[in-house]
Enzyme design. Structure first.
Site, PDB file in Angstrom:
ATOM      1  N   HIS A   1       2.991   1.468  -5.586  1.00 45.90           N
ATOM      2  CA  HIS A   1       2.265   1.622  -4.320  1.00 45.90           C
ATOM      3  C   HIS A   1       1.832   0.279  -3.736  1.00 45.90           C
ATOM      4  O   HIS A   1       1.359  -0.583  -4.456  1.00 45.90           O
ATOM      5  CB  HIS A   1       1.026   2.493  -4.593  1.00 45.90           C
ATOM      6  CG  HIS A   1       0.159   2.712  -3.404  1.00 45.90           C
ATOM      7  ND1 HIS A   1      -1.182   2.428  -3.401  1.00 45.90           N
ATOM      8  CD2 HIS A   1       0.441   3.199  -2.169  1.00 45.90           C
ATOM      9  CE1 HIS A   1      -1.692   2.739  -2.217  1.00 45.90           C
ATOM     10  NE2 HIS A   1      -0.735   3.202  -1.452  1.00 45.90           N
TER      11      HIS A   1
ATOM     12  N   GLU B   1       6.805   1.260  -2.606  1.00 48.76           N
ATOM     13  CA  GLU B   1       6.364   1.596  -1.260  1.00 48.76           C
ATOM     14  C   GLU B   1       5.791   0.334  -0.636  1.00 48.76           C
ATOM     15  O   GLU B   1       5.021  -0.391  -1.263  1.00 48.76           O
ATOM     16  CB  GLU B   1       5.293   2.686  -1.317  1.00 48.76           C
ATOM     17  CG  GLU B   1       4.792   3.113   0.055  1.00 48.76           C
ATOM     18  CD  GLU B   1       3.303   2.898   0.235  1.00 48.76           C
ATOM     19  OE1 GLU B   1       2.716   3.609   1.056  1.00 48.76           O
ATOM     20  OE2 GLU B   1       2.721   2.011  -0.431  1.00 48.76           O
TER      21      GLU B   1
ATOM     22  N   ASP C   1       4.192  -1.360   3.058  1.00 53.94           N
ATOM     23  CA  ASP C   1       3.597  -1.087   4.370  1.00 53.94           C
ATOM     24  C   ASP C   1       4.265  -1.957   5.431  1.00 53.94           C
ATOM     25  O   ASP C   1       4.550  -3.130   5.187  1.00 53.94           O
ATOM     26  CB  ASP C   1       2.100  -1.402   4.335  1.00 53.94           C
ATOM     27  CG  ASP C   1       1.370  -0.534   3.326  1.00 53.94           C
ATOM     28  OD1 ASP C   1       1.399   0.692   3.492  1.00 53.94           O
ATOM     29  OD2 ASP C   1       0.797  -1.081   2.367  1.00 53.94           O
TER      30      ASP C   1
ATOM     31  N   HIS D   1      -1.088  -4.034   4.576  1.00 54.44           N
ATOM     32  CA  HIS D   1      -1.876  -2.803   4.615  1.00 54.44           C
ATOM     33  C   HIS D   1      -3.202  -3.022   5.334  1.00 54.44           C
ATOM     34  O   HIS D   1      -3.525  -2.344   6.296  1.00 54.44           O
ATOM     35  CB  HIS D   1      -2.115  -2.278   3.192  1.00 54.44           C
ATOM     36  CG  HIS D   1      -2.734  -0.921   3.164  1.00 54.44           C
ATOM     37  ND1 HIS D   1      -4.040  -0.673   3.539  1.00 54.44           N
ATOM     38  CD2 HIS D   1      -2.216   0.286   2.814  1.00 54.44           C
ATOM     39  CE1 HIS D   1      -4.294   0.619   3.424  1.00 54.44           C
ATOM     40  NE2 HIS D   1      -3.212   1.229   2.986  1.00 54.44           N
TER      41      HIS D   1
ATOM     42  N   ASP E   1       6.294   2.516   4.536  1.00 57.76           N
ATOM     43  CA  ASP E   1       5.155   3.229   5.113  1.00 57.76           C
ATOM     44  C   ASP E   1       4.889   2.595   6.474  1.00 57.76           C
ATOM     45  O   ASP E   1       4.283   1.530   6.573  1.00 57.76           O
ATOM     46  CB  ASP E   1       3.955   3.089   4.168  1.00 57.76           C
ATOM     47  CG  ASP E   1       2.730   3.848   4.650  1.00 57.76           C
ATOM     48  OD1 ASP E   1       2.754   4.357   5.792  1.00 57.76           O
ATOM     49  OD2 ASP E   1       1.748   3.918   3.897  1.00 57.76           O
TER      50      ASP E   1
END
Length: 273
Positions: free
Chosen positions: A5, A25, A27, A41, A85
């Site tokens: 993440h 993942e 951003d 993020h 994301d």
């Protein structure tokens, strides 16, 4: 799929893969003109994590390409799936299609190397807002126009807003998507969330009549939550601690039931038990 993440700095790619992730993942923030700008993020983010790591998006793509191109000195054979994301909340709804076009051009140039032995990972475009479904068509049309429709075989989709399953299905219909669909469900690790919607998503996946091919749950950092997610039948867990997930998968209750996905496992085909 163990999904690392918030992997937003290039050095974190190796860090998370070495801890056991086979997926990451990342951003993606956009500028005012809908150009993908940074892998960033920002505050707030998950408890226990630094929210401020970042790269220029194109630089990150080049680092990711190195990590997913066989023969490259930085190659990590285990890294097979990347979820972008997409932080489209900063855009007006009418910019979604433009964001998709620009994303496709960036990926084509800096990740897929214009179709010439680029990175091999599968890509999931994760969109937080159902109203931004035109991003998908902007993306797919651009890859076709640029002469690389074959790369769409490597691309899947996710709406990450925890919307009602029926509403998500309608958005995909509008976007012209049938297949390559991951359904996420979850909440920041600072809060608790039950598994009822995950179970609905798994039921949709397994019905043979739904729109979902794969289901992932986020953000899973504790052993107990990992067990609950595996028991619910998810395909992926997104985590700040890949080693925790790997440990649970090795427990007696799971080691003969689940295994880490490899490149040969299609992320678009629903697994039949």
């Amino acid at each position: 799929w163990i999904m690392g993440h918030m992997v937003n700095a290039i050095y974190q790619i190796d860090e998370f893969v070495n801890l056991g992730a086979n997926s990451i993942e990342t951003d993606v923030s956009f500028d005012d003109n809908a150009n993908p700008e940074y892998t960033y993020h920002g505050i707030p983010c998950d408890c226990g994590r630094s929210c401020l790591k970042w790269e220029n998006y194109n630089d990150f793509l080049k680092g990711l390409r190195s990590a997913t191109t066989p023969g490259n000195s930085k190659y990590q054979s285990k890294l097979i799936l990347v979820v972008f994301d997409l932080k489209t909340g900063s855009l007006y709804d009418n910019q979604a299609s433009e964001a998709g076009k620009k994303l496709a051009k960036n990926l084509l140039k800096h990740y897929w190397n214009n179709g010439n032995n680029g990175g091999r990972a599968y890509i999931v475009l994760s969109i937080p807002d159902l109203n931004h479904y035109p991003l998908i068509k902007g993306f797919t049309d651009t890859l076709k126009q640029e002469g690389h429709p074959e790369l769409l075989e490597k691309v899947g989709y996710d709406f990450s807003g925890n919307d009602a399953i029926g509403d998500v299905a309608k958005a995909y219909k509008k976007a012209g998507v049938s297949g390559h669909v991951w359904q996420s469900d979850g909440i920041t690790n600072c809060l608790l969330r039950g598994l009822s919607r995950v179970k609905d998503a798994v039921a949709n996946r397994d019905s043979g009549k739904g729109y979902i091919n794969k289901v992932y749950y986020w953000t899973v950092d504790k052993r107990a939550t990992t067990r609950d997610a595996l028991d619910a039948g998810v395909d992926g867990v997104m985590t700040d601690y890949p080693d925790v997930i790997a440990d649970v998968m090795n427990e007696a209750a799971y080691k003969n039931k689940v295994r880490l996905a490899t490149y040969e496992d299609s992320p678009w085909v629903t697994f039949k038990k």
